[in-house]
Design a protein around this motif. Sequence first.
Motif, PDB file in Angstrom:
ATOM      1  N   GLU A  56      14.065 -43.174  -2.390  1.00 31.66           N
ATOM      2  CA  GLU A  56      13.025 -42.263  -2.888  1.00 31.66           C
ATOM      3  C   GLU A  56      12.149 -42.969  -3.924  1.00 31.66           C
ATOM      4  N   TRP A  57      12.769 -43.690  -4.834  1.00 33.10           N
ATOM      5  CA  TRP A  57      12.037 -44.427  -5.860  1.00 33.10           C
ATOM      6  C   TRP A  57      11.135 -45.498  -5.216  1.00 33.10           C
ATOM      7  N   ARG A  58      11.683 -46.209  -4.210  1.00 37.65           N
ATOM      8  CA  ARG A  58      10.890 -47.241  -3.534  1.00 37.65           C
ATOM      9  C   ARG A  58       9.670 -46.635  -2.857  1.00 37.65           C
ATOM     10  N   GLU A  59       9.828 -45.478  -2.245  1.00 35.72           N
ATOM     11  CA  GLU A  59       8.709 -44.804  -1.580  1.00 35.72           C
ATOM     12  C   GLU A  59       7.639 -44.416  -2.599  1.00 35.72           C
ATOM     13  N   ILE A  60       8.051 -43.895  -3.732  1.00 39.60           N
ATOM     14  CA  ILE A  60       7.106 -43.519  -4.790  1.00 39.60           C
ATOM     15  C   ILE A  60       6.357 -44.747  -5.293  1.00 39.60           C
ATOM     16  N   GLN A  63       3.797 -45.882  -2.753  1.00 40.29           N
ATOM     17  CA  GLN A  63       2.618 -45.020  -2.751  1.00 40.29           C
ATOM     18  C   GLN A  63       1.721 -45.313  -3.956  1.00 40.29           C
ATOM     19  N   LYS A  64       2.319 -45.617  -5.095  1.00 42.53           N
ATOM     20  CA  LYS A  64       1.530 -45.969  -6.285  1.00 42.53           C
ATOM     21  C   LYS A  64       0.693 -47.208  -6.013  1.00 42.53           C
ATOM     22  N   GLN A  66      -0.176 -48.510  -3.083  1.00 40.75           N
ATOM     23  CA  GLN A  66      -1.171 -48.268  -2.049  1.00 40.75           C
ATOM     24  C   GLN A  66      -2.383 -47.562  -2.635  1.00 40.75           C
ATOM     25  N   GLY A  67      -2.165 -46.668  -3.576  1.00 42.57           N
ATOM     26  CA  GLY A  67      -3.271 -45.962  -4.229  1.00 42.57           C
ATOM     27  C   GLY A  67      -4.150 -46.880  -5.039  1.00 42.57           C
ATOM     28  N   ARG A  68      -3.589 -47.942  -5.586  1.00 42.41           N
ATOM     29  CA  ARG A  68      -4.370 -48.904  -6.367  1.00 42.41           C
ATOM     30  C   ARG A  68      -5.238 -49.780  -5.487  1.00 42.41           C
ATOM     31  N   ARG A  69      -4.842 -49.992  -4.234  1.00 41.10           N
ATOM     32  CA  ARG A  69      -5.581 -50.873  -3.329  1.00 41.10           C
ATOM     33  C   ARG A  69      -6.827 -50.220  -2.788  1.00 41.10           C
ATOM     34  N   LYS A  70      -6.867 -48.914  -2.774  1.00 44.85           N
ATOM     35  CA  LYS A  70      -8.018 -48.196  -2.179  1.00 44.85           C
ATOM     36  C   LYS A  70      -9.252 -48.257  -3.037  1.00 44.85           C
TER      37      LYS A  70
END
Length: 70
Positions: A56-60, A63-64, A66-70
């Motif tokens: 769960e921590w790895r998924e979070i 996602q963090k 991936q959000g920075r790359r956009k």
Amino acid sequence: MNDGWKVPPREYVNINGLIGTLISTRMATLHELQTVYCLEDAFDMYEAYIVPKYNEWREIESQKHQGRRK
């Protein structure tokens, strides 16, 4: 108001962290750990708890990032 001040997390002082985790997550009581379960059972219960939490921590974290790359 927080002002950036953080309270450091506490660690178990009088019991082993594995035992504390099993008790605090209600996977077992202290009495059960002392009378019913063996050490291998305790390790298995801990693994059953910690692996999904880690994933769960790895998924979070993923996602963090991936959000920075956009």
